[in-house]
Scaffold this motif. Sequence first.
Motif, short mmCIF file in Angstrom:
data_model
loop_
_atom_site.label_atom_id
_atom_site.label_comp_id
_atom_site.label_asym_id
_atom_site.label_seq_id
_atom_site.Cartn_x
_atom_site.Cartn_y
_atom_site.Cartn_z
N SER A 199 0.93 -0.89 0.01
CA SER A 199 -0.52 -0.03 -0.02
C SER A 199 0.49 1.18 0.08
N THR A 200 0.63 2.40 -0.24
CA THR A 200 1.05 3.41 -0.13
C THR A 200 0.96 3.45 1.51
N LEU A 201 2.51 5.02 1.62
CA LEU A 201 2.67 5.42 3.00
C LEU A 201 1.53 5.34 3.72
N GLN A 202 0.43 5.87 3.17
CA GLN A 202 -1.06 6.69 3.94
C GLN A 202 -2.17 5.99 4.38
N GLY A 203 -1.69 4.98 3.27
CA GLY A 203 -2.85 3.09 3.11
C GLY A 203 -2.28 2.56 4.52
N MET A 204 -0.85 2.75 5.09
CA MET A 204 -0.38 2.06 5.83
C MET A 204 -1.19 2.63 7.97
N THR A 205 -1.07 3.52 7.55
CA THR A 205 -1.88 4.36 9.06
C THR A 205 -3.12 3.58 9.18
N ARG A 245 -8.85 7.73 12.73
CA ARG A 245 -10.40 8.43 14.00
C ARG A 245 -11.39 9.56 12.99
N SER A 246 -10.79 10.75 12.79
CA SER A 246 -11.81 11.23 11.43
C SER A 246 -11.29 11.87 10.32
N ARG A 247 -11.83 11.96 9.57
CA ARG A 247 -11.28 12.20 7.93
C ARG A 247 -12.67 13.26 7.43
N PRO A 248 -12.75 14.11 6.65
CA PRO A 248 -13.66 14.65 5.70
C PRO A 248 -14.49 13.48 5.09
N PHE A 249 -15.43 14.53 4.54
CA PHE A 249 -16.41 13.02 4.18
C PHE A 249 -17.87 14.24 3.65
N LYS A 250 -18.14 14.49 2.54
CA LYS A 250 -18.63 15.04 2.42
C LYS A 250 -19.37 16.23 2.34
N PHE A 309 1.60 2.49 16.34
CA PHE A 309 1.81 2.33 15.04
C PHE A 309 1.02 3.10 14.37
N SER A 310 -0.54 3.49 14.40
CA SER A 310 -0.32 3.63 13.36
C SER A 310 -1.17 5.35 13.95
N ASP A 311 -0.96 5.63 15.04
CA ASP A 311 -0.94 6.87 15.82
C ASP A 311 0.60 7.86 15.38
N ASP A 312 1.45 6.94 15.45
CA ASP A 312 3.17 7.33 15.81
C ASP A 312 3.24 7.86 13.61
N LEU A 313 2.64 6.76 12.89
CA LEU A 313 2.64 6.76 11.71
C LEU A 313 2.11 8.06 11.20
N GLN A 314 0.97 8.29 11.56
CA GLN A 314 -0.32 9.93 10.98
C GLN A 314 0.47 10.81 11.78
N ASP A 315 1.38 11.08 12.93
CA ASP A 315 1.93 12.13 13.25
C ASP A 315 2.78 12.05 12.93
N LEU A 316 3.88 11.30 12.47
CA LEU A 316 5.24 11.26 11.32
C LEU A 316 4.53 12.30 10.18
N LEU A 317 3.73 11.77 9.40
CA LEU A 317 3.58 12.35 7.58
C LEU A 317 2.82 13.94 8.41
#
Length: 465
Positions: free
Chosen positions: A143-149, A153-158, A223-231
Amino acid sequence: MQDFVVRLREEVKQHQLWQPDSKLLLAVSGGADSMALLASMACLPEQERPAFAVVHVHHHLREESDEELKMVQGYCAERDIPFYAKHWQAERHPVRNIEQAARDFRYSFFAEMLQQLQATHVLTAHHADDQLETILMRLVRGSTLQGMTGIARSRPFKGGKLVRPLLGFQKQELYAFCAEENIPYREDATNLETSFTRNRYRQLVVPLLKEENEQVTRHFGEFSDDLQDLLQVAQPMIERQFAEAFVKKEAQWQLDLPVWREMTPALQRSVLSHFISEHWIPAGGTFQRNQMEAIMALIENPSPQKQISLSGGWQVRKRYDTLIFLSALPPENLLFEMSEEIELNRWVELPFHGKIGLFPKGKAFPKDVVATAEIHYVAAERKALPFVIRSRLPGDKIVLNKKQPFTKKISRLFVDAKVPIEERQQALVITDNGGRLLWVPGYAESIWISDSESAQEEYMLLYIK
């Protein structure tokens, strides 16, 4: 119940998932996880509890779906919670990829209700075990790096936000909460079928990992939280480089390759991953690492014009110094046939855009027509009429350069001018009635065409794009 609700309140506060004046939609299927979400939301202190309604989809895939609908509807009715349901009728089920089709239907309904009820957030009951499974599947598949996260928890939606407030809770905690508070729920028997990819991970792989370390679910969440922080830290630089290299023209994204080549390889991969995750692939879609590598290989390919097709219908075209990203395959046959006479004092509508007309020299036109038209004057006798506008043919040639005339094939003309293949296929030519090629609109004029008026010309051609 108190401990569970306290933790939910902490999750909401820590991650700023919503505000007390927000308006929420809870997606409730009737399983233990979504019923735990519904029950815990109803138990939030009044001053912290936003207004919310429940949305439910009856997929008509299992006999138990009728009971699930009745149970959720009844639970809401007893507590005066607004309830909305929609049916995905069996005749609309596709033969293939039914999981993805069901998901698309659900989220389309959520988006519809978000607008209809003027809500601000849609809440789903994804939890920590879902996160573990998602990251595992993407790591294995690529997957992409973003996909690996994993699941955000929250993302834009419509126009609103899609929120997962239970990502900090494990599945067993949701079952325990339902048992402790006598919260009704229904088990989906298909969750045990290992013919589905996620179920195989859930039934066969995850138990082995938990035997190795019972904290593995929490570790994957960290791991997901840390990767999202880094991104998030790198995001400003990535977005700045993205804005310099990418531009959207109508329905197509285009990458400026000279700008791209000024970046370091690491930044190139990060910018491309950002583009794929945030701008090209729809939310919820999947994109594998090997597909990104195929795009990188296309960029480095020495051929000036080349294209690749990727799974999912995505297509990427290289056209000299530009890379074009298409969200769906174009029609298989872009070629077309056209041949129409251009009679004097008449406009001809073109198949792709604009129109062309032939008129006597000196004819008056409104100012707006003169301002937007490309005007050429033609030296031709009356017997050369009517002119013909047609699709180009193999072997078409044009005579160029009035001072030192020479003949050139239209195909060679396009190659030298680096005209993209799609434009070549749609190009038109204008001839007189003897077949003499006068003009390739938008590309080249023959020696019998002039940009300025003189005594020799008798007619004028107007081209409005």
